[in-house]
Design an enzyme around this catalytic site. Structure first.
Site, short mmCIF file in Angstrom:
data_model
loop_
_atom_site.label_atom_id
_atom_site.label_comp_id
_atom_site.label_asym_id
_atom_site.label_seq_id
_atom_site.Cartn_x
_atom_site.Cartn_y
_atom_site.Cartn_z
N ASP A 59 27.37 82.89 86.10
CA ASP A 59 27.41 81.78 85.15
C ASP A 59 28.69 81.90 84.33
O ASP A 59 29.10 83.01 83.95
CB ASP A 59 26.19 81.82 84.23
CG ASP A 59 26.00 80.51 83.49
OD1 ASP A 59 25.04 79.80 83.82
OD2 ASP A 59 26.83 80.19 82.61
N GLN A 84 30.56 71.48 81.99
CA GLN A 84 29.68 70.36 81.65
C GLN A 84 30.65 69.19 81.64
O GLN A 84 31.43 69.03 80.69
CB GLN A 84 29.02 70.62 80.29
CG GLN A 84 27.94 69.63 79.89
CD GLN A 84 28.35 68.17 79.89
OE1 GLN A 84 28.15 67.46 80.88
NE2 GLN A 84 28.92 67.71 78.80
N THR A 126 42.03 67.44 82.30
CA THR A 126 41.59 66.06 82.47
C THR A 126 42.37 65.06 81.62
O THR A 126 42.85 65.41 80.53
CB THR A 126 40.09 65.95 82.09
OG1 THR A 126 39.73 64.58 81.94
CG2 THR A 126 39.78 66.63 80.77
N GLU A 128 41.03 62.94 79.94
CA GLU A 128 40.26 62.76 78.70
C GLU A 128 40.96 63.45 77.53
O GLU A 128 40.68 63.14 76.37
CB GLU A 128 38.85 63.32 78.85
CG GLU A 128 37.99 62.58 79.86
CD GLU A 128 37.52 61.21 79.37
OE1 GLU A 128 37.20 61.08 78.18
OE2 GLU A 128 37.49 60.28 80.19
N TYR A 150 33.77 66.62 74.89
CA TYR A 150 34.25 67.05 76.23
C TYR A 150 35.77 67.18 76.23
O TYR A 150 36.33 68.20 76.65
CB TYR A 150 33.78 66.04 77.29
CG TYR A 150 34.43 66.23 78.64
CD1 TYR A 150 34.01 67.24 79.51
CD2 TYR A 150 35.47 65.39 79.08
CE1 TYR A 150 34.60 67.41 80.75
CE2 TYR A 150 36.06 65.55 80.31
CZ TYR A 150 35.63 66.57 81.16
OH TYR A 150 36.23 66.73 82.39
N LYS A 154 38.00 70.54 76.72
CA LYS A 154 38.97 70.68 77.82
C LYS A 154 40.37 71.02 77.29
O LYS A 154 41.14 71.71 77.96
CB LYS A 154 39.02 69.38 78.62
CG LYS A 154 37.91 69.25 79.65
CD LYS A 154 38.13 70.20 80.83
CE LYS A 154 37.07 70.04 81.89
NZ LYS A 154 37.18 71.01 82.99
P1 NAP Z 1 30.80 68.17 88.57
O1 NAP Z 1 30.45 67.45 89.83
O2 NAP Z 1 30.04 67.84 87.33
O3 NAP Z 1 30.68 69.74 88.86
C1 NAP Z 1 30.61 70.68 87.83
C2 NAP Z 1 30.32 72.03 88.42
O4 NAP Z 1 30.26 73.00 87.37
C3 NAP Z 1 28.97 72.13 89.16
O5 NAP Z 1 29.13 72.92 90.31
C4 NAP Z 1 28.09 72.85 88.15
O6 NAP Z 1 27.04 73.59 88.73
C5 NAP Z 1 29.11 73.81 87.57
N1 NAP Z 1 28.67 74.41 86.31
C6 NAP Z 1 28.26 73.76 85.18
N2 NAP Z 1 27.90 74.66 84.24
C7 NAP Z 1 28.08 75.89 84.77
C8 NAP Z 1 27.88 77.20 84.29
N3 NAP Z 1 27.44 77.43 83.05
N4 NAP Z 1 28.17 78.24 85.11
C9 NAP Z 1 28.61 78.02 86.37
N5 NAP Z 1 28.82 76.79 86.89
C10 NAP Z 1 28.55 75.74 86.10
O7 NAP Z 1 32.34 67.94 88.23
P2 NAP Z 1 33.54 67.46 89.19
O8 NAP Z 1 33.63 65.97 89.12
O9 NAP Z 1 33.45 68.15 90.49
O10 NAP Z 1 34.80 67.99 88.38
C11 NAP Z 1 35.31 69.30 88.60
C12 NAP Z 1 36.07 69.75 87.38
O11 NAP Z 1 37.15 68.87 87.13
C13 NAP Z 1 35.27 69.76 86.09
O12 NAP Z 1 35.72 70.83 85.30
C14 NAP Z 1 35.60 68.44 85.44
O13 NAP Z 1 35.39 68.49 84.04
C15 NAP Z 1 37.05 68.31 85.83
N6 NAP Z 1 37.56 66.96 85.94
C16 NAP Z 1 36.89 66.04 86.68
C17 NAP Z 1 37.41 64.76 86.80
C18 NAP Z 1 36.71 63.73 87.64
O14 NAP Z 1 37.04 62.56 87.50
N7 NAP Z 1 35.81 64.11 88.54
C19 NAP Z 1 38.62 64.43 86.17
C20 NAP Z 1 39.30 65.42 85.46
C21 NAP Z 1 38.77 66.69 85.36
P3 NAP Z 1 25.56 72.96 88.96
O15 NAP Z 1 25.69 72.12 90.19
O16 NAP Z 1 24.71 74.14 89.13
O17 NAP Z 1 25.25 72.17 87.72
P1 GDP Z 2 34.73 59.21 81.97
O1 GDP Z 2 36.00 58.43 81.98
O2 GDP Z 2 34.93 60.64 82.33
O3 GDP Z 2 33.93 59.06 80.74
O4 GDP Z 2 33.89 58.65 83.23
P2 GDP Z 2 32.59 57.71 83.32
O5 GDP Z 2 32.50 57.28 84.73
O6 GDP Z 2 31.40 58.37 82.72
O7 GDP Z 2 32.96 56.46 82.39
C1 GDP Z 2 34.08 55.63 82.64
C2 GDP Z 2 34.08 54.44 81.69
O8 GDP Z 2 32.97 53.60 82.02
C3 GDP Z 2 33.90 54.80 80.21
O9 GDP Z 2 34.81 54.04 79.46
C4 GDP Z 2 32.48 54.38 79.89
O10 GDP Z 2 32.27 53.97 78.53
C5 GDP Z 2 32.35 53.17 80.81
N1 GDP Z 2 30.95 52.81 81.08
C6 GDP Z 2 30.40 51.60 80.85
N2 GDP Z 2 29.10 51.63 81.17
C7 GDP Z 2 28.81 52.88 81.61
C8 GDP Z 2 27.62 53.51 82.06
O11 GDP Z 2 26.54 52.93 82.14
N3 GDP Z 2 27.72 54.82 82.45
C9 GDP Z 2 28.90 55.49 82.40
N4 GDP Z 2 28.95 56.76 82.81
N5 GDP Z 2 30.04 54.93 81.94
C10 GDP Z 2 29.99 53.64 81.56
#
Ligand code: NAP
Ligand code: GDP
Length: 323
Positions: A59, A84, A126, A128, A150, A154
């Site tokens: 973890d 998270q 990110t 964000e 978040y 980050k």
């Molecule tokens: P995700 O699908 O939410 O995956 C998160 C991973 O972190 C899962 O494998 C989760 O495990 C694991 N995790 C959470 N808490 C943990 C803990 N305490 N110890 C060990 N593992 C833990 O996210 P993703 O979309 O693949 O994104 C990957 C990374 O890139 C993240 O750090 C995210 O914040 C970052 N990111 C994502 C985006 C995007 O658009 N996708 C953009 C920019 C940055 P479980 O499955 O067990 O919960």
């Molecule tokens: P984020 O950019 O990492 O917050 O990715 P999300 O996919 O969660 O959200 C993208 C955008 O969609 C944000 O501006 C949210 O406010 C907007 N949004 C509007 N309605 C929803 C909803 O029902 N769920 C989520 N997740 N986002 C929403």
């Protein structure tokens, strides 16, 4: 000897695609897996790679488990993807988010420094972190102004990565990735929430789709393309920070329209705006400038938003039909 990599967050969207990419490249792929009450391996199964990855229990908040994972894997490349990662949850659980998404980056950096300081390290940063960035394009020099716990967490991880690079000469890189999606995206995120709803509505299992702020704009790309940029960063002689994005912004409303159009439905007949889904603070618009990644890594996105949404709708139609 194959190269060895450790991926934290291997059960997440990016972890699964990155594991697939590294396996294709001949790596021995290890993944940190947190103990959960329910099954978290569905993504690895969907890609057909579950038997090929080596899972280590651990973890992010337990430094001893990270040290053990690094020792067992003898990883030369460490991809820190665990977090998270859902913005909306970060207002409900800000301290947990700070611990897992923020502080834990210091845990893994310390573990790498102690076990193998020569290992190459990738931090999943990110867009964000830019937050209230205005209407221009964001690049590596744009000031940060995060808008959620978040984003704040980050930012800690990002600066910790830069600091370990500057303090200890570690090969630590930070990928500032804009939103990236796929059929393996969690259903809480807006693109997958939409494509899942489109499939359910088309197949008569749901009537309405409730969303919050549909005027927000995001720079959406395909996760399969973005994990290549992560790998490329760790192949460079020098570590660095890179924006990874498409450079195109689309509103949630227009993305919704694309998804409903795909199955011949009018989104306006189904969309319900729910003020409860608005966030305490919003990022109105994000648009990245990936020029540095293009110039230095030779990386460019390959999948358009239209192709991405089509891929996600097709996958959800199949899933919903199987239920
Ligand atoms: P995700 O699908 O939410 O995956 C998160 C991973 O972190 C899962 O494998 C989760 O495990 C694991 N995790 C959470 N808490 C943990 C803990 N305490 N110890 C060990 N593992 C833990 O996210 P993703 O979309 O693949 O994104 C990957 C990374 O890139 C993240 O750090 C995210 O914040 C970052 N990111 C994502 C985006 C995007 O658009 N996708 C953009 C920019 C940055 P479980 O499955 O067990 O919960
Ligand atoms: P984020 O950019 O990492 O917050 O990715 P999300 O996919 O969660 O959200 C993208 C955008 O969609 C944000 O501006 C949210 O406010 C907007 N949004 C509007 N309605 C929803 C909803 O029902 N769920 C989520 N997740 N986002 C929403």
């Amino acid at each position: 000897m194959p190269r060895s990599a450790l991926i934290t967050g291997i059960t997440g969207q990016d972890g699964a695609y990155l594991a697939q990419l590294l396996l294709k490249k001949g790596y021995e792929v290890h993944g940190l897996m947190a103990r959960r009450g329910s099954d978290t391996l569905w993504r690895l199964r969907e890609l057909g790679i579950e038997p090929d990855v080596r899972l280590v229990n651990g973890d992010m908040i337990d430094l001893s488990s990270l040290i053990r994972a690094l020792e067992r894997s003898a990883a030369e490349e460490v991809y820190n993807l665990a977090a998270q990662s859902f913005v909306a949850t970060s207002w409900e659980q800000p301290l947990l988010t700070a611990q897992i998404t923020g502080m834990s980056v210091a845990n893994i950096l310390e573990a790498v420094r102690q076990v193998n300081p020569r290992a190459r390290f990738y931090q999943a940063s990110t867009s964000e972190m830019f937050g209230l960035a205005g209407t221009g394009r964001q690049d590596e020099n744009t000031p940060f102004h995060p808008r959620s716990p978040y984003g704040v967490s980050k930012l800690f991880g990002h600066w910790a990565t830069v600091n370990y690079r500057e303090s200890f000469g570690m090969h630590a890189s930070s990928g500032i990735l804009f939103n990236h999606e796929s059929p393996l995206r969690g259903r809480e995120f807006v693109t997958r929430k939409v494509t899942d709803a489109v499939a359910r509505i088309k197949l008569g299992k749901q009537k309405a789709l409730r969303l919050g702020n549909v005027d927000a704009g995001r720079d959406w790309g395909y996760a399969g393309d973005y994990v290549e940029a992560m790998w490329l960063m760790l192949q460079q002689t020098e570590p660095g920070d890179y924006v990874v994005a498409t450079g195109r912004t689309t509103t949630v409303r227009d993305m919704c329209k694309l998804a409903f159009d795909r199955v011949g439905l009018n989104y306006e007949d189904h969309l319900v705006i729910d003020p409860n889904l608005y966030r305490p603070a919003e990022i109105d618009m994000l648009r990245g400038d990936p020029s540095k990644a293009k110039a230095k890594l030779g990386w460019a996105p390959r999948t358009s938003l239209e192709e991405l949404i089509a891929m996600m709708v097709e996958a959800d139609l199949k899933r919903v039909a199987r239920e």
